[in-house]
Design an enzyme around this catalytic site. Sequence first.
Site, PDB file in Angstrom:
ATOM      1  N   LYS A  62      20.364  -1.301   0.427  1.00  0.00           N
ATOM      2  CA  LYS A  62      21.581  -0.663  -0.079  1.00  0.00           C
ATOM      3  C   LYS A  62      22.455  -0.192   1.071  1.00  0.00           C
ATOM      4  O   LYS A  62      23.684  -0.375   1.070  1.00  0.00           O
ATOM      5  CB  LYS A  62      21.205   0.500  -0.991  1.00  0.00           C
ATOM      6  CG  LYS A  62      22.394   1.090  -1.735  1.00  0.00           C
ATOM      7  CD  LYS A  62      21.949   2.008  -2.852  1.00  0.00           C
ATOM      8  CE  LYS A  62      23.152   2.431  -3.692  1.00  0.00           C
ATOM      9  NZ  LYS A  62      22.751   3.257  -4.848  1.00  0.00           N
TER      10      LYS A  62
ATOM     11  N   GLY B  94      24.447  -2.932   2.694  1.00  0.00           N
ATOM     12  CA  GLY B  94      25.578  -3.489   1.963  1.00  0.00           C
ATOM     13  C   GLY B  94      25.204  -4.406   0.822  1.00  0.00           C
ATOM     14  O   GLY B  94      26.087  -4.988   0.180  1.00  0.00           O
TER      15      GLY B  94
ATOM     16  N   LYS C 136     -22.037  10.070   8.262  1.00  0.00           N
ATOM     17  CA  LYS C 136     -20.632  10.042   7.836  1.00  0.00           C
ATOM     18  C   LYS C 136     -20.522   9.274   6.521  1.00  0.00           C
ATOM     19  O   LYS C 136     -21.350   8.400   6.235  1.00  0.00           O
ATOM     20  CB  LYS C 136     -19.773   9.356   8.904  1.00  0.00           C
ATOM     21  CG  LYS C 136     -20.268   7.961   9.270  1.00  0.00           C
ATOM     22  CD  LYS C 136     -19.634   7.452  10.545  1.00  0.00           C
ATOM     23  CE  LYS C 136     -20.288   6.143  10.995  1.00  0.00           C
ATOM     24  NZ  LYS C 136     -19.759   5.662  12.269  1.00  0.00           N
TER      25      LYS C 136
ATOM     26  N   HIS D 200      -0.182 -10.106  -6.617  1.00  0.00           N
ATOM     27  CA  HIS D 200       0.056 -11.018  -5.491  1.00  0.00           C
ATOM     28  C   HIS D 200      -0.709 -10.546  -4.263  1.00  0.00           C
ATOM     29  O   HIS D 200      -0.804  -9.342  -4.000  1.00  0.00           O
ATOM     30  CB  HIS D 200       1.548 -11.083  -5.157  1.00  0.00           C
ATOM     31  CG  HIS D 200       2.357 -11.753  -6.227  1.00  0.00           C
ATOM     32  ND1 HIS D 200       3.705 -11.562  -6.364  1.00  0.00           N
ATOM     33  CD2 HIS D 200       2.003 -12.610  -7.219  1.00  0.00           C
ATOM     34  CE1 HIS D 200       4.162 -12.269  -7.380  1.00  0.00           C
ATOM     35  NE2 HIS D 200       3.141 -12.919  -7.920  1.00  0.00           N
TER      36      HIS D 200
ATOM     37  N   ASN E 152       6.080 -20.268 -17.358  1.00  0.00           N
ATOM     38  CA  ASN E 152       6.474 -21.614 -16.947  1.00  0.00           C
ATOM     39  C   ASN E 152       5.664 -22.679 -17.676  1.00  0.00           C
ATOM     40  O   ASN E 152       6.201 -23.690 -18.105  1.00  0.00           O
ATOM     41  CB  ASN E 152       6.284 -21.772 -15.437  1.00  0.00           C
ATOM     42  CG  ASN E 152       7.321 -21.007 -14.638  1.00  0.00           C
ATOM     43  OD1 ASN E 152       8.485 -21.396 -14.595  1.00  0.00           O
ATOM     44  ND2 ASN E 152       6.917 -19.910 -14.020  1.00  0.00           N
TER      45      ASN E 152
ATOM     46  N   SER F 171     -12.880 -18.576 -13.497  1.00  0.00           N
ATOM     47  CA  SER F 171     -11.758 -19.194 -14.203  1.00  0.00           C
ATOM     48  C   SER F 171     -10.746 -19.762 -13.225  1.00  0.00           C
ATOM     49  O   SER F 171     -10.572 -19.250 -12.122  1.00  0.00           O
ATOM     50  CB  SER F 171     -11.085 -18.141 -15.091  1.00  0.00           C
ATOM     51  OG  SER F 171      -9.814 -18.568 -15.509  1.00  0.00           O
TER      52      SER F 171
ATOM     53  N   PRO G 119     -27.886   6.151  14.935  1.00  0.00           N
ATOM     54  CA  PRO G 119     -28.311   6.917  16.112  1.00  0.00           C
ATOM     55  C   PRO G 119     -27.114   7.530  16.830  1.00  0.00           C
ATOM     56  O   PRO G 119     -26.046   6.905  16.930  1.00  0.00           O
ATOM     57  CB  PRO G 119     -28.986   5.859  17.003  1.00  0.00           C
ATOM     58  CG  PRO G 119     -29.313   4.727  16.091  1.00  0.00           C
ATOM     59  CD  PRO G 119     -28.255   4.726  15.034  1.00  0.00           C
TER      60      PRO G 119
END
Length: 1092
Positions: A771, A774, A58, A751, A346, A260, A109
């Site tokens: 949405k 509300g 496979k 992230h 920042n 780094s 196997p």
Amino acid sequence: MSAKAISEQTGKEFLYKHICTSAAVQNRFRYANVTPETDFNRLTVEHPWLLTERLVVKPDQLIKRRGKLGLVGVNMDLNGVREWLKSRLMKETTVGKAKGILKNFLIEPFVPHKQEEEFYVCIYATREGDYVLFHHEGGVDVGDVDAKAKKLLIGVDEKITEDSVKKELLTHVSNDKKSVLASFIVGLVNLYEDLFFTYLEINPVVVTKDGVYVLDMAAKIDATADYICKAKWGDVEFPPPFGREAYPEEAYIADLDAKSGASLKLTLLNPRGRIWTMVAGGGASVVYSDTICDLGGVDELANYGEYSGAPSEQQTYDYAKTILSLMTREKHPDGKVLIIGGSIANFTNVAATFKGIVRAIRDYQVPLKEHEVTIFVRRGGPNYQEGLRVMGEVGKTTGIPIHVFGTETHMTAIVGMALGHRPIPNQPPVAAHTANFLLNSSGSSTTPASSRTASFSENRPNVESSPAKKAKTGGPLAKASTLFSKHTKSIVWGMQTRAVQGMMDFDYVCSREEPSVAAMVYPFTGDHKQKFYWGHKEILVPVYKNMSDAMKKHPDVDVLISFASLRSAFDSTMETMQYPQIRAIAIIAEGIPEAHTRKIIKAADEKGITIIGPATVGGIKPGCFKIGNTGGMLDNILASKLYRPGSVAYVSRSGGMSNELNNIISRTTDGVFEGVAIGGDRYPGSVFTDHVLRYQDTPGVKMIVVLGEIGGTEEYKICQAIKQGRITKPVVCWCIGTCATMFSSEVQFGHAGACANQASETAVAKNKALKEAGAYVPKSFDELGEIIKSVYDDLVAKGIIQPAEEMPPPTVPMDYSWARELGLIRKPASFMTSICDERGQELIYAGMPITEVFKSEIGLGGTLGLLWFQRRLPRYACQFIEMCLMVTADHGPAVSGAHNTIVCARAGKDLISSLTSGLLTIGDRFGGALDAAAKQFSKAFDSGMLPMEFVNKMKKEGKLIMGIGHRVKSINNPDMRVQILKDFVKQHFPSSQLLDYALDVEKITTSKKPNLILNVDGFIGVAFVDLLRTCGGFTRDEADEFVEIGALNGIFVLGRSMGFIGHYLDQKRLKQGLYRHPWDDISYVLPEHMSM
């Protein structure tokens, strides 16, 4: 990125090596890997069972449902396997939307078994613990296991038992298999925990009378745990998702990232595409990709990537040149665009990182023009004006079209310009220089009593932080609804002086009475005081070696800001939570293993402590408190009006995007009331609803902004709270990552948590649900500012918000170092150097990079030539220098320098002291005759004095001729060191006039006394003058200057240091005791009147 998929082979190797169970796990390590390069003859030698057993084959390339796709060959012999592979190996296959080449296969196997012997087991991580799923019917047709499998939650810090497995999971399993399966599952869960898996699925696991067989397996591990699991994992390769090739450039950037402290990511999506990105920030990189896809550029988007965390100029250069190299390999009929974007940084010095990008653009200017590349730049943050200026300048000098924009332009506006959807402004408005915000333009040096009157919508009386209260006896503590006030005091873990000074400056412009930082903790130094500025004054902040001392001496502290590294953040955070005074902890570090984060979350929930982070910049409450580097430098604090409260509160995952929200909100409303970046990890310490509900309960907050993200389901809790009426204030929300559904293969964004594991976790699904619930949801991030302004204007019109009158904040003097960085001041340097520069990526000796020093094989002599003489000396000159060092290295233990070194060593002194003791004896009478001999002989020769005249003159003046004479050697017993050097000089030097002159002098002196020979010091002195004058590298004045300033004595000092060190080591090795000079070797001559 934390959870990374591993190959089936790697997963099984981990299992076979490390599982601990009484169940008999069969076929351990019986697998063979096949690639296009595989030699089957060699393969059968390494795995002889291939010739004797029935086999299964496979692909092992992270493909799901291989059986359903006909990609599993079952019950074959080896010839059958080879025949099966012929039609599949290196052939293109479509799996879902992804097309890819099958090139990595696994042979195992074949296990004969019955259908009722197949079972399904899966373990996966969630915020509250690890779920074990089990179904008694495994295999290809297992179906929707989420709906029908039995589930067992193992909470954080809880242990699984065989009894609980049997009771909760194995209710439909026959009794003869229960014990085996229970033992195997317990062993599997323990393996999962020990090796920091985040996902482990086996389908099917087969149980026969012989034992347990692991047939098909899929797994992910927490890559951030590498520093813990390296010994068990070894070197793990993480294959790319099927349909995307693994490019060497991706591996190169991944290697840069690993070395780094910054973050560097690159994923190639379509190397032939015309739209390339180089975006700063994990959140911003997703927003830019979203916008490109929204505007129809998905098929032409070439890459996804990001750089953040203040990479150095060299790191940015390496990153940029990789992208420029990739995009200039193949031409596109419409030309190409490069989007160099980013939110408002920042703490990253934008100018410094842009210098690296500019270097790369200059290096690639020819291919960039050939490929008709247009560059669009948008950035903000510390020193961004200088960065944009440099970027614009390189466009003018190279002729490459570069369009440059700052914070006055919406972050993603350049995407529309690049794709032709909006016009390019001729002259964008020039943003004020960083310095303009910090210089007092009012002419007054006084500080206003308060920087701003409170917002009219804000209830003033209750501004203090609400303490955590016990819910029930013995139960967990309720968390505080107000985290920060103008009186909040914090401890900073880590020697982050720049961040602390930023907090102090923020406190000062907010007119706080006292600094928000009470103390710092840094375990690697002793207790001491650290100097900071409070406005115009200097103050001292205590630094403690351990947390307990800091807590005892500062009982008013209730916030910890942890800059601990990913390796120490867990232990330091758990220690801090032992102190009941702590109510909030911000964890800045990125890359903390998820298992550790979940333990932190559990402990914090039990103690009523709010965690912000990990992997965050922090949060800010204008007019009150800011965490570390949040909000950027003072120019951005002032530009975004963060020194006083507004009416809008926000919560974001991304730190960079939180600063962009500060900018957007300050331009469209009366400003920010509070903002928190919860962090980009899969399991942030606090979630969106924790903060949204706080904002709902805070009277001063009139509207809420949420910047969600692909991955996780936390946004649905906001939907639920809106529907249930728990949230009644207007909520503007947008989830970034909408582009993910358009990609043919899975992309892990910057992230760790930005990856959808199911349809409900996509940004598109979450935006739709919000949405419908509300919330105010824009059509794209481009429209976010417009929606915020629309909602705000409506609240003003209704009288819910009454904007307050602006008051000028106090002025804060600019730090000297930053003023110099901005080019506002100059001062003369304390000293100058011209031989070495260590500031760049590579050490430079007199203009020659250290790599070139080694490539050129100039040796020690050539290195000395660079550092002493600032010249690349000829090969023979380098050899002569090395010979001089060799012959002056030592002259036995009896000479004064060696004697002093030995005495000092035997007195128990260290190496440096002993060496210095020996070196201090070098002078005109011992070893230091090189300079004096060179000067005397040069002066006589240059004045035209005959050798006899020179000898007579020195005799008449009563002076010794330096370099003439030896205590042992003579004309009859020549010094072989001199002879060796003389032969070399005569053979290689272009001219040796001064040496010939000195040898003529020697003939005269030895005729008077045979030991008045030209000694080794004198020889080196005169020969070196010949070298300097005739090698072609120096003018006559330069050669004379080197003699005058004492360069030649340096040869003796350097050479003899080797011998002195040898004598020191020799005495230590021989363990010689304290030296005392014997009496019989001292002649005691006392004054006669004393001896009487």
